[in-house]
Scaffold this active site. Sequence first.
Site, short mmCIF file in Angstrom:
data_model
loop_
_atom_site.label_atom_id
_atom_site.label_comp_id
_atom_site.label_asym_id
_atom_site.label_seq_id
_atom_site.Cartn_x
_atom_site.Cartn_y
_atom_site.Cartn_z
N HIS A 19 0.87 -1.19 0.00
CA HIS A 19 0.00 0.00 0.00
C HIS A 19 0.90 1.23 0.00
O HIS A 19 1.76 1.37 0.89
CB HIS A 19 -0.87 0.03 1.25
CG HIS A 19 -1.77 -1.16 1.39
ND1 HIS A 19 -3.03 -1.20 0.84
CD2 HIS A 19 -1.59 -2.36 2.00
CE1 HIS A 19 -3.59 -2.37 1.12
NE2 HIS A 19 -2.74 -3.09 1.83
N ASN A 21 0.70 4.47 0.82
CA ASN A 21 0.87 5.32 2.01
C ASN A 21 1.34 4.56 3.25
O ASN A 21 1.80 5.16 4.21
CB ASN A 21 -0.42 6.10 2.30
CG ASN A 21 -0.58 7.24 1.33
OD1 ASN A 21 0.21 8.17 1.28
ND2 ASN A 21 -1.61 7.14 0.49
N HIS A 67 -2.32 10.12 6.02
CA HIS A 67 -3.12 10.78 4.98
C HIS A 67 -3.14 12.31 5.15
O HIS A 67 -3.23 13.05 4.18
CB HIS A 67 -4.55 10.22 4.96
CG HIS A 67 -4.63 8.86 4.34
ND1 HIS A 67 -5.66 7.98 4.54
CD2 HIS A 67 -3.76 8.20 3.51
CE1 HIS A 67 -5.45 6.86 3.86
NE2 HIS A 67 -4.30 6.98 3.24
N SER A 99 -2.96 1.80 -4.20
CA SER A 99 -3.30 2.96 -3.40
C SER A 99 -4.75 3.38 -3.64
O SER A 99 -5.28 3.16 -4.72
CB SER A 99 -2.35 4.13 -3.72
OG SER A 99 -2.48 5.13 -2.74
N ARG A 102 -7.75 9.51 -3.45
CA ARG A 102 -8.41 10.36 -2.44
C ARG A 102 -8.63 11.74 -3.02
O ARG A 102 -7.80 12.23 -3.79
CB ARG A 102 -7.48 10.50 -1.23
CG ARG A 102 -8.03 9.95 0.05
CD ARG A 102 -7.05 10.10 1.19
NE ARG A 102 -5.68 9.79 0.88
CZ ARG A 102 -4.67 10.62 1.14
NH1 ARG A 102 -4.87 11.79 1.71
NH2 ARG A 102 -3.43 10.25 0.84
N GLU A 204 -9.06 -11.51 6.67
CA GLU A 204 -7.93 -10.91 7.42
C GLU A 204 -8.23 -10.97 8.92
O GLU A 204 -7.33 -11.01 9.75
CB GLU A 204 -7.74 -9.46 6.95
CG GLU A 204 -6.49 -8.79 7.46
CD GLU A 204 -6.32 -7.35 6.95
OE1 GLU A 204 -7.15 -6.87 6.16
OE2 GLU A 204 -5.34 -6.70 7.37
C1 ZJS Z 1 -3.85 -1.99 10.16
C2 ZJS Z 1 -3.04 -3.12 9.64
C3 ZJS Z 1 -2.67 -4.20 10.57
C4 ZJS Z 1 -2.71 -3.06 8.36
C5 ZJS Z 1 -2.45 -4.18 7.50
N1 ZJS Z 1 -3.62 -4.61 6.85
C6 ZJS Z 1 -4.39 -3.84 6.03
N2 ZJS Z 1 -5.63 -4.32 5.86
C7 ZJS Z 1 -6.51 -3.65 5.08
N3 ZJS Z 1 -6.22 -2.51 4.47
C8 ZJS Z 1 -5.00 -2.00 4.61
C9 ZJS Z 1 -4.02 -2.64 5.39
N4 ZJS Z 1 -2.89 -1.90 5.33
C10 ZJS Z 1 -3.18 -0.84 4.54
N5 ZJS Z 1 -4.44 -0.88 4.12
C11 ZJS Z 1 -5.17 0.10 3.27
O1 ZJS Z 1 -4.23 0.94 2.66
C12 ZJS Z 1 -4.48 2.32 2.99
C13 ZJS Z 1 -3.18 3.08 3.07
O2 ZJS Z 1 -2.59 3.16 1.79
P1 ZJS Z 1 -3.17 4.08 0.60
O3 ZJS Z 1 -3.68 5.35 1.19
O4 ZJS Z 1 -4.29 3.30 -0.05
O5 ZJS Z 1 -2.00 4.28 -0.28
C14 ZJS Z 1 -5.23 2.23 4.31
O6 ZJS Z 1 -6.01 3.36 4.54
C15 ZJS Z 1 -6.08 0.98 4.11
O7 ZJS Z 1 -7.23 1.27 3.36
ZN ZN Z 2 -2.83 -5.01 2.74
#
Ligand code: ZJS
Ligand code: ZN
Length: 347
Positions: A19, A21, A67, A99, A102, A204
């Site tokens: 991911h 961010n 964010h 990602s 947003r 998950e």
């Molecule tokens: C909290 C945790 C244990 C994280 C690992 N497991 C995850 N499970 C589901 N969605 C995730 C996880 N890690 C990141 N994300 C997603 O990725 C986003 C951040 O990256 P981006 O803004 O999409 O670029 C988060 O807001 C969420 O929507």
């Molecule tokens: Zn993930």
Amino acid sequence: MDDDSVFYKKLPKVELHAHLNGSVSAQTMEKLIQRKPHLNIERNMTAIGKGQRRSLDECFEVFKLIHKLVDTEEDIHTVATDVIKEFADDNVKYLELRSTPREEKGTGLTKKSYVEAVIKAIQQCKYDGVDIDVRFLVAIDRRNGTEVAMETVKLAEEFMLSSGGLVLGIDLSGDPKVGHGRCLLPALEKARNCGLKLSLHMSEVSSQLEESELLLNLPPDRIGHGTFLHPEMGGSQPLVDQVVKHNIPLEICLTSNIKGKTVPSYSQHHFRYWYQLGHPCVICTDDKGVFCTDLSQEYQLAASTFSLSPDAVWELSERAVDCIFAGEAVKQQLKQKWTEIKPGLLK
Ligand SMILES: CC(C)=CCNc1ncnc2c1ncn2[C@@H]1O[C@H](COP(=O)(O)O)[C@@H](O)[C@H]1O
Ligand SMILES: [Zn+2]
């Protein structure tokens, strides 16, 4: 760095679950914090250090802070460029970044300009000769429901057609305890029907049998985590049978699952179950910035926890090539790279 670590660093690798961010490094975070000192965010608020563990809810709070720090086109371009270069430095030869587009009213960022900023960063890195092939998956945040999911798929389809093969698919992610996959099925079906690949976070957390069954019927092209799919974890044999029948690779994120407390210890990680079945498993980082890790470290952890020989580790990284969303020609190029590197690394 000891000899052992050097092997994992030199190992050519494929990263399929990152991911954007969540992948921002400490150095980049410093840059962002300096751009926005008024937010009073400190580096230690955006990462979970060695030995620390947090609840899933606490982990998702971290993304809210990140964010706030990443809310302009320039920020997106900066983090994407830095993350790509860091993966390349770690000898990742092929990366699928994901990602969630947003919109930020205050800065004029739109979902479209968000995706464009990521794509520009990918193109710039390629132009600069960074030795890594990068593709992009547009993420649906499950929390935002049916309509936003559908809009996201439309956006992804537009970019799939206009980005020259850089946008390849859709990721379904976000807080697994919020929303239900049922509401997102129409969008995911539309995505699949227009040729977008699907990587879905699934099981998950526990007690999501019904949702997992629905999502598996699509079926997805890859599964993120799948922690609670198998019977020993409260899942079911029919779910496992379905994953095996369709040969759907699992994206395995060891440190993420330990630090997010969905798995009690490395040795109890579900990688063991699926690896022993001979099922395709791809080692990934999830959020290398938040969880303070990198892909070399994740391979090393897998090897030490599950007693994998260097040959087995090599095979694990080579087999990951079969699970990428890019087409056959790219797979062949990567296989060629692995073949060239092998003699220097495995004696
Ligand atoms: C909290 C945790 C244990 C994280 C690992 N497991 C995850 N499970 C589901 N969605 C995730 C996880 N890690 C990141 N994300 C997603 O990725 C986003 C951040 O990256 P981006 O803004 O999409 O670029 C988060 O807001 C969420 O929507
Ligand atoms: Zn993930």
